[in-house]
Design a protein around this motif. Structure first.
Motif, PDB file in Angstrom:
ATOM      1  N   GLU A  62       2.363   8.972  -0.915  1.00 24.13           N
ATOM      2  CA  GLU A  62       1.935  10.226  -0.293  1.00 24.13           C
ATOM      3  C   GLU A  62       1.064   9.988   0.944  1.00 24.13           C
ATOM      4  OE1 GLU A  62      -1.438   9.015  -2.904  1.00 24.13           O
ATOM      5  OE2 GLU A  62       0.761   8.964  -3.023  1.00 24.13           O
ATOM      6  N   LYS A  63       0.588   8.748   1.108  1.00 21.76           N
ATOM      7  CA  LYS A  63      -0.253   8.419   2.253  1.00 21.76           C
ATOM      8  C   LYS A  63       0.471   7.544   3.265  1.00 21.76           C
ATOM      9  CE  LYS A  63      -4.682   8.860  -0.138  1.00 21.76           C
ATOM     10  NZ  LYS A  63      -5.972   8.221  -0.464  1.00 21.76           N
ATOM     11  N   ALA A  64       1.790   7.482   3.143  1.00 22.37           N
ATOM     12  CA  ALA A  64       2.579   6.594   4.003  1.00 22.37           C
ATOM     13  C   ALA A  64       2.360   6.887   5.486  1.00 22.37           C
ATOM     14  CB  ALA A  64       4.059   6.702   3.655  1.00 22.37           C
ATOM     15  N   ASP A  65       2.439   8.161   5.863  1.00 21.10           N
ATOM     16  CA  ASP A  65       2.282   8.511   7.281  1.00 21.10           C
ATOM     17  C   ASP A  65       0.919   8.108   7.822  1.00 21.10           C
ATOM     18  OD1 ASP A  65       4.804   9.480   7.514  1.00 21.10           O
ATOM     19  OD2 ASP A  65       4.272  11.594   7.573  1.00 21.10           O
ATOM     20  N   SER A  66      -0.136   8.381   7.057  1.00 18.91           N
ATOM     21  CA  SER A  66      -1.489   8.053   7.530  1.00 18.91           C
ATOM     22  C   SER A  66      -1.689   6.550   7.613  1.00 18.91           C
ATOM     23  CB  SER A  66      -2.547   8.680   6.615  1.00 18.91           C
ATOM     24  OG  SER A  66      -2.498   8.144   5.311  1.00 18.91           O
ATOM     25  N   LEU A  67      -1.047   5.801   6.709  1.00 21.32           N
ATOM     26  CA  LEU A  67      -1.166   4.343   6.735  1.00 21.32           C
ATOM     27  C   LEU A  67      -0.447   3.760   7.948  1.00 21.32           C
ATOM     28  CD1 LEU A  67      -0.632   3.531   2.949  1.00 21.32           C
ATOM     29  CD2 LEU A  67      -2.751   3.230   4.255  1.00 21.32           C
ATOM     30  N   ILE A  68       0.717   4.310   8.261  1.00 24.51           N
ATOM     31  CA  ILE A  68       1.467   3.838   9.431  1.00 24.51           C
ATOM     32  C   ILE A  68       0.679   4.144  10.703  1.00 24.51           C
ATOM     33  CG2 ILE A  68       3.571   4.121  10.789  1.00 24.51           C
ATOM     34  CD1 ILE A  68       4.951   4.843   8.076  1.00 24.51           C
ATOM     35  N   THR A  69       0.162   5.370  10.783  1.00 22.01           N
ATOM     36  CA  THR A  69      -0.623   5.756  11.953  1.00 22.01           C
ATOM     37  C   THR A  69      -1.851   4.866  12.100  1.00 22.01           C
ATOM     38  OG1 THR A  69       0.095   8.066  11.736  1.00 22.01           O
ATOM     39  CG2 THR A  69      -1.873   7.653  13.064  1.00 22.01           C
ATOM     40  N   LEU A  70      -2.527   4.628  10.994  1.00 17.10           N
ATOM     41  CA  LEU A  70      -3.728   3.794  11.001  1.00 17.10           C
ATOM     42  C   LEU A  70      -3.435   2.397  11.539  1.00 17.10           C
ATOM     43  CD1 LEU A  70      -6.740   3.359  10.030  1.00 17.10           C
ATOM     44  CD2 LEU A  70      -5.750   2.523   7.896  1.00 17.10           C
ATOM     45  N   THR A  71      -2.374   1.785  11.039  1.00 15.90           N
ATOM     46  CA  THR A  71      -2.064   0.418  11.448  1.00 15.90           C
ATOM     47  C   THR A  71      -1.541   0.361  12.885  1.00 15.90           C
ATOM     48  OG1 THR A  71       0.072   0.663  10.300  1.00 15.90           O
ATOM     49  CG2 THR A  71      -1.668  -0.511   9.146  1.00 15.90           C
ATOM     50  N   LEU A  72      -0.775   1.363  13.288  1.00 14.60           N
ATOM     51  CA  LEU A  72      -0.303   1.397  14.675  1.00 14.60           C
ATOM     52  C   LEU A  72      -1.471   1.547  15.642  1.00 14.60           C
ATOM     53  CD1 LEU A  72       2.910   3.616  14.492  1.00 14.60           C
ATOM     54  CD2 LEU A  72       2.803   1.225  15.198  1.00 14.60           C
ATOM     55  N   GLN A  73      -2.423   2.384  15.269  1.00 18.76           N
ATOM     56  CA  GLN A  73      -3.582   2.605  16.136  1.00 18.76           C
ATOM     57  C   GLN A  73      -4.419   1.343  16.297  1.00 18.76           C
ATOM     58  OE1 GLN A  73      -5.799   5.879  14.515  1.00 18.76           O
ATOM     59  NE2 GLN A  73      -4.155   7.348  14.843  1.00 18.76           N
ATOM     60  N   ASN A  74      -4.604   0.639  15.196  1.00 17.61           N
ATOM     61  CA  ASN A  74      -5.481  -0.530  15.220  1.00 17.61           C
ATOM     62  C   ASN A  74      -4.772  -1.821  15.616  1.00 17.61           C
ATOM     63  OD1 ASN A  74      -8.238   0.374  14.166  1.00 17.61           O
ATOM     64  ND2 ASN A  74      -6.869   1.223  12.629  1.00 17.61           N
ATOM     65  N   THR A 117       8.577  -1.841   8.376  1.00 14.88           N
ATOM     66  CA  THR A 117       8.070  -1.458   7.061  1.00 14.88           C
ATOM     67  C   THR A 117       8.271   0.033   6.813  1.00 14.88           C
ATOM     68  OG1 THR A 117       6.403  -3.202   7.015  1.00 14.88           O
ATOM     69  CG2 THR A 117       5.987  -1.287   5.641  1.00 14.88           C
ATOM     70  N   ALA A 118       7.955   0.844   7.813  1.00 13.52           N
ATOM     71  CA  ALA A 118       8.109   2.291   7.675  1.00 13.52           C
ATOM     72  C   ALA A 118       9.569   2.660   7.438  1.00 13.52           C
ATOM     73  CB  ALA A 118       7.585   2.988   8.925  1.00 13.52           C
ATOM     74  N   HIS A 119      10.464   1.994   8.145  1.00 12.77           N
ATOM     75  CA  HIS A 119      11.894   2.274   8.011  1.00 12.77           C
ATOM     76  C   HIS A 119      12.396   1.911   6.617  1.00 12.77           C
ATOM     77  CE1 HIS A 119      16.221   1.155   8.364  1.00 12.77           C
ATOM     78  NE2 HIS A 119      16.260   2.303   9.004  1.00 12.77           N
ATOM     79  N   GLU A 120      11.949   0.773   6.108  1.00 11.06           N
ATOM     80  CA  GLU A 120      12.392   0.324   4.795  1.00 11.06           C
ATOM     81  C   GLU A 120      11.829   1.215   3.681  1.00 11.06           C
ATOM     82  OE1 GLU A 120      11.091  -3.688   4.731  1.00 11.06           O
ATOM     83  OE2 GLU A 120      12.750  -4.431   5.981  1.00 11.06           O
ATOM     84  N   SER A 121      10.654   1.776   3.919  1.00 16.45           N
ATOM     85  CA  SER A 121      10.017   2.601   2.897  1.00 16.45           C
ATOM     86  C   SER A 121      10.532   4.042   2.922  1.00 16.45           C
ATOM     87  CB  SER A 121       8.492   2.602   3.089  1.00 16.45           C
ATOM     88  OG  SER A 121       7.986   1.287   2.996  1.00 16.45           O
ATOM     89  N   SER A 122      10.622   4.604   4.111  1.00 16.55           N
ATOM     90  CA  SER A 122      11.084   5.985   4.259  1.00 16.55           C
ATOM     91  C   SER A 122      11.398   6.249   5.716  1.00 16.55           C
ATOM     92  CB  SER A 122      10.010   6.974   3.769  1.00 16.55           C
ATOM     93  OG  SER A 122      10.415   8.293   4.030  1.00 16.55           O
ATOM     94  N   ALA A 125       0.823  -1.209   0.000  1.00 20.12           N
ATOM     95  CA  ALA A 125       0.000   0.000   0.000  1.00 20.12           C
ATOM     96  C   ALA A 125       0.859   1.262   0.000  1.00 20.12           C
ATOM     97  CB  ALA A 125      -0.932  -0.009   1.208  1.00 20.12           C
ATOM     98  N   MET A 126       1.944   1.252   0.773  1.00 26.39           N
ATOM     99  CA  MET A 126       2.820   2.424   0.841  1.00 26.39           C
ATOM    100  C   MET A 126       3.542   2.653  -0.480  1.00 26.39           C
ATOM    101  SD  MET A 126       4.339   1.984   4.705  1.00 26.39           S
ATOM    102  CE  MET A 126       5.473   3.355   4.558  1.00 26.39           C
ATOM    103  N   LYS A 127       3.893   1.581  -1.165  1.00 31.19           N
ATOM    104  CA  LYS A 127       4.520   1.707  -2.484  1.00 31.19           C
ATOM    105  C   LYS A 127       3.521   2.247  -3.497  1.00 31.19           C
ATOM    106  CE  LYS A 127       6.972  -0.961  -6.016  1.00 31.19           C
ATOM    107  NZ  LYS A 127       7.477  -2.305  -6.415  1.00 31.19           N
TER     108      LYS A 127
END
Length: 262
Positions: A149-161, A172-177, A143-145
């Motif tokens: 542009e939505k990487a931050d919101s996707l990380i936040t979403l998954t961390l929250q849930n 995943t976040a580290h490997e992507s950006s 999804a991040m690939k």
């Protein structure tokens, strides 16, 4: 018996006989450049016809997708595509049904859904992880690939849930950006302070796994300080953040000052 029926329908498609009874264009020889494209189009059309037939018989789209995926997991992309074409407003149900039927097709299902509905990336990720959390390491990077542009919101979403999957999410976040690696974590702690223990443990385990390579990350000392501040506000004890000093992310005095400042 059911599989024999679908084998029959698919055989008609491959032979160029449509479900309407009229002859259709025959597939070119395997060595033809067009053969693969024609076969794919025929499979998609065939599954669309099967799905429409099932719906006319009052079978739900979820049950229909499950039946087809169970019988032909190797055709998951065509089945899901046909389902999206037929019932685009039931995309969430289709994703869920396909993954439930065969978790091994999760990547293909998510990839197809992202191609069809790029504006719904958050929903697609949340539905897929909710259905099969074991595939989070495949779902989130894909999804991040697809939508960087939505990487931050996707990380936040998954961390929250899914705070218990923090280490995988951070990896995943580290490997992507790695530039904004902690921004989503800090945002999550603000929204869900009760998740601090899980999230910080995941971060700690991840950076410990990097060994001496963690100095290659582009995380500033200010970001580490903000993380410590948010962890303190979330109720985490200072001892739980001692690893930040041991790894050199913060000075001992800086961490002590954060916790002494009321």
């Amino acid at each position: 018996m059911r599989r024999n029926y679908y084998n029959y329908i698919l055989a008609l498609s491959i032979m160029g006989i449509s479900l309407t009874g009229f002859p259709s264009l025959s597939i070119a020889e395997p060595n033809s450049e067009q053969s693969s494209t024609i076969k794919e189009a025929k499979l998609l059309k065939t599954y669309s016809s099967i799905i429409e037939n099932h719906l006319r018989k009052n079978l739900s789209i979820m049950r229909t997708v499950r039946i087809l995926i169970n019988n032909y997991p190797e055709h998951a992309a065509y089945i899901v595509s046909a389902a999206f074409d037929t019932e685009p407003n039931r995309k969430k149900a289709i994703i869920k049904a396909a993954i439930q039927a065969e978790p091994a097709v999760t990547y293909i299902v998510v990839e197809t859904a992202l191609e069809y509905f790029p504006e719904n990336v958050e929903m697609i990720v949340q539905t897929a992880i909710e259905t099969e959390p074991a595939y989070i390491d495949d779902i989130l990077p894909l999804a991040m690939k697809h939508s960087p542009e939505k990487a931050d919101s996707l990380i936040t979403l998954t961390l929250q849930n899914y705070p218990s999957y923090s280490e995988s999410i951070i990896r995943t976040a580290h490997e992507s950006s790695s530039e904004n690696l902690l921004s989503s974590v800090i945002g999550t702690l603000r929204l869900l302070p009760e998740s601090a223990d899980y999230v910080l443990e995941g971060i700690k385990n991840f950076f410990n796994s990097l060994g001496n390579n963690d100095d290659k990350t582009s995380i500033s000392k200010e970001q580490w300080r903000l993380l410590a501040l948010e962890a303190k506000s979330s109720g985490l004890e200072q001892e739980k953040l001692q690893w930040l000093v041991e790894k050199g992310h913060l000075d001992k005095g800086e961490l002590t000052a954060i916790y002494n400042n009321k």
